[in-house]
Design a protein around this motif. Structure first.
Motif, PDB file in Angstrom:
ATOM      1  N   THR A  34       9.079   0.953   4.257  1.00 12.73           N
ATOM      2  CA  THR A  34       8.859   0.243   5.510  1.00 12.73           C
ATOM      3  C   THR A  34       9.357  -1.196   5.426  1.00 12.73           C
ATOM      4  OG1 THR A  34       6.592  -0.300   4.882  1.00 12.73           O
ATOM      5  CG2 THR A  34       6.925   1.650   6.258  1.00 12.73           C
ATOM      6  N   PHE A  35       9.245  -1.809   4.274  1.00 12.65           N
ATOM      7  CA  PHE A  35       9.747  -3.171   4.106  1.00 12.65           C
ATOM      8  C   PHE A  35      11.257  -3.219   4.317  1.00 12.65           C
ATOM      9  CE2 PHE A  35      11.775  -6.193   1.180  1.00 12.65           C
ATOM     10  CZ  PHE A  35      11.342  -7.382   1.751  1.00 12.65           C
ATOM     11  N   VAL A  36      11.980  -2.342   3.636  1.00 14.68           N
ATOM     12  CA  VAL A  36      13.445  -2.342   3.735  1.00 14.68           C
ATOM     13  C   VAL A  36      13.883  -1.982   5.147  1.00 14.68           C
ATOM     14  CG1 VAL A  36      15.550  -1.193   2.942  1.00 14.68           C
ATOM     15  CG2 VAL A  36      13.816  -1.918   1.294  1.00 14.68           C
ATOM     16  N   GLU A  37      13.277  -0.965   5.724  1.00 15.87           N
ATOM     17  CA  GLU A  37      13.691  -0.562   7.061  1.00 15.87           C
ATOM     18  C   GLU A  37      13.404  -1.661   8.074  1.00 15.87           C
ATOM     19  OE1 GLU A  37      14.005   3.550   9.164  1.00 15.87           O
ATOM     20  OE2 GLU A  37      11.906   2.929   9.136  1.00 15.87           O
ATOM     21  N   ALA A  38      12.208  -2.233   8.046  1.00 15.00           N
ATOM     22  CA  ALA A  38      11.874  -3.269   9.015  1.00 15.00           C
ATOM     23  C   ALA A  38      12.775  -4.488   8.868  1.00 15.00           C
ATOM     24  CB  ALA A  38      10.409  -3.679   8.865  1.00 15.00           C
ATOM     25  N   LEU A  39      13.206  -4.788   7.678  1.00 15.03           N
ATOM     26  CA  LEU A  39      14.080  -5.933   7.435  1.00 15.03           C
ATOM     27  C   LEU A  39      15.531  -5.623   7.822  1.00 15.03           C
ATOM     28  CD1 LEU A  39      14.334  -8.792   6.196  1.00 15.03           C
ATOM     29  CD2 LEU A  39      14.771  -7.662   4.019  1.00 15.03           C
ATOM     30  N   LEU A  40      16.097  -4.578   7.246  1.00 14.54           N
ATOM     31  CA  LEU A  40      17.517  -4.288   7.458  1.00 14.54           C
ATOM     32  C   LEU A  40      17.837  -3.748   8.843  1.00 14.54           C
ATOM     33  CD1 LEU A  40      18.564  -2.811   4.012  1.00 14.54           C
ATOM     34  CD2 LEU A  40      18.834  -5.131   4.884  1.00 14.54           C
ATOM     35  N   VAL A  41      16.981  -2.888   9.368  1.00 13.23           N
ATOM     36  CA  VAL A  41      17.251  -2.333  10.689  1.00 13.23           C
ATOM     37  C   VAL A  41      17.204  -3.438  11.737  1.00 13.23           C
ATOM     38  CG1 VAL A  41      16.378  -0.777  12.496  1.00 13.23           C
ATOM     39  CG2 VAL A  41      16.534   0.002  10.126  1.00 13.23           C
ATOM     40  N   LYS A  42      16.248  -4.339  11.625  1.00 11.98           N
ATOM     41  CA  LYS A  42      16.155  -5.460  12.571  1.00 11.98           C
ATOM     42  C   LYS A  42      17.404  -6.344  12.474  1.00 11.98           C
ATOM     43  CE  LYS A  42      14.196  -8.423  15.411  1.00 11.98           C
ATOM     44  NZ  LYS A  42      14.231  -8.179  16.826  1.00 11.98           N
ATOM     45  N   ALA A  43      17.822  -6.696  11.283  1.00 11.50           N
ATOM     46  CA  ALA A  43      19.003  -7.546  11.109  1.00 11.50           C
ATOM     47  C   ALA A  43      20.257  -6.848  11.627  1.00 11.50           C
ATOM     48  CB  ALA A  43      19.174  -7.920   9.637  1.00 11.50           C
ATOM     49  N   PHE A  44      20.395  -5.555  11.348  1.00 12.82           N
ATOM     50  CA  PHE A  44      21.557  -4.805  11.820  1.00 12.82           C
ATOM     51  C   PHE A  44      21.578  -4.753  13.341  1.00 12.82           C
ATOM     52  CE2 PHE A  44      23.914  -1.137  13.164  1.00 12.82           C
ATOM     53  CZ  PHE A  44      25.030  -1.155  12.363  1.00 12.82           C
ATOM     54  N   PHE A  45      20.428  -4.457  13.944  1.00 12.44           N
ATOM     55  CA  PHE A  45      20.358  -4.366  15.400  1.00 12.44           C
ATOM     56  C   PHE A  45      20.738  -5.694  16.046  1.00 12.44           C
ATOM     57  CE2 PHE A  45      18.127  -4.888  19.410  1.00 12.44           C
ATOM     58  CZ  PHE A  45      18.624  -3.811  20.120  1.00 12.44           C
ATOM     59  N   GLU A  46      20.228  -6.803  15.488  1.00  7.84           N
ATOM     60  CA  GLU A  46      20.560  -8.109  16.054  1.00  7.84           C
ATOM     61  C   GLU A  46      22.060  -8.389  15.977  1.00  7.84           C
ATOM     62  OE1 GLU A  46      18.195 -10.963  13.987  1.00  7.84           O
ATOM     63  OE2 GLU A  46      16.397 -10.490  15.128  1.00  7.84           O
ATOM     64  N   ALA A  47      22.682  -7.960  14.910  1.00  6.44           N
ATOM     65  CA  ALA A  47      24.110  -8.229  14.713  1.00  6.44           C
ATOM     66  C   ALA A  47      25.016  -7.282  15.495  1.00  6.44           C
ATOM     67  CB  ALA A  47      24.455  -8.156  13.222  1.00  6.44           C
ATOM     68  N   HIS A  48      24.560  -6.020  15.695  1.00  5.35           N
ATOM     69  CA  HIS A  48      25.474  -5.003  16.226  1.00  5.35           C
ATOM     70  C   HIS A  48      24.949  -4.198  17.403  1.00  5.35           C
ATOM     71  CE1 HIS A  48      27.994  -5.875  12.817  1.00  5.35           C
ATOM     72  NE2 HIS A  48      26.954  -5.693  12.036  1.00  5.35           N
ATOM     73  N   ASP A 108       0.873  -1.176   0.000  1.00  5.16           N
ATOM     74  CA  ASP A 108       0.000   0.000   0.000  1.00  5.16           C
ATOM     75  C   ASP A 108       0.907   1.221   0.000  1.00  5.16           C
ATOM     76  OD1 ASP A 108      -1.614   2.267   0.919  1.00  5.16           O
ATOM     77  OD2 ASP A 108      -3.138   0.766   1.380  1.00  5.16           O
ATOM     78  N   GLY A 109       0.860   2.005  -1.045  1.00  9.84           N
ATOM     79  CA  GLY A 109       1.738   3.158  -1.178  1.00  9.84           C
ATOM     80  C   GLY A 109       1.492   4.267  -0.176  1.00  9.84           C
ATOM     81  N   SER A 110       0.302   4.319   0.438  1.00 10.48           N
ATOM     82  CA  SER A 110       0.004   5.431   1.334  1.00 10.48           C
ATOM     83  C   SER A 110      -0.104   5.031   2.805  1.00 10.48           C
ATOM     84  CB  SER A 110      -1.298   6.108   0.906  1.00 10.48           C
ATOM     85  OG  SER A 110      -2.370   5.189   0.963  1.00 10.48           O
ATOM     86  N   ARG A 111      -0.236   3.741   3.082  1.00  9.68           N
ATOM     87  CA  ARG A 111      -0.314   3.291   4.481  1.00  9.68           C
ATOM     88  C   ARG A 111       0.706   2.174   4.682  1.00  9.68           C
ATOM     89  NH1 ARG A 111      -5.884   1.437   6.186  1.00  9.68           N
ATOM     90  NH2 ARG A 111      -5.664   0.169   4.333  1.00  9.68           N
TER      91      ARG A 111
END
Length: 115
Positions: free
Chosen positions: A58-72, A31-34
């Motif tokens: 939101t897809f990229v942030e939720a995926l990459l930020v979570k993986a980065f946080f878990e690693a670092h 959904d481009g607006s929500r």
């Protein structure tokens, strides 16, 4: 083209973990607006699902930020030995996805001439 390895990159997140984290998005629709996140992200203010809607950002942030946080760990506690600017967290400076993108660009430029 040869596959690039980022095993020696100090701020890389394991590729295998990214694949596991993708499972959180199985029931999501675009959904481009929500947009809503499947989980809370440390140091980032986000709207959480339901509804299970997201967009590219939101897809990229939720995926990459979570993986980065878990690693670092938390953004503001990451020691930067490579001289790049440290990711800033959910506050000013563009936020974590902007910091990740900038760092990825620097890594790509170093790995592939002309990038």
């Amino acid at each position: 083209m040869a596959r690039l390895s980022f095993d020696s990159e100090p701020l890389a997140a394991p590729e295998e973990r990214l694949f596991v984290l993708l499972g959180a998005f199985l029931d999501y629709r675009y959904d481009g607006s929500r947009a809503y996140y499947p989980r809370a992200l440390p140091g980032v203010r986000v709207q959480l699902a339901p509804p299970r809607l997201n967009n590219c950002c939101t897809f990229v942030e939720a995926l990459l930020v979570k993986a980065f946080f878990e690693a670092h760990g938390a953004w503001d506690r990451v020691a930067r030995a490579d001289g790049h600017q440290r990711p800033s967290g959910g506050g000013g400076g563009g936020g974590p996805i902007v910091a990740l993108a900038a760092h990825a660009g620097a890594v790509a430029a170093a790995a592939v001439p002309g990038v």
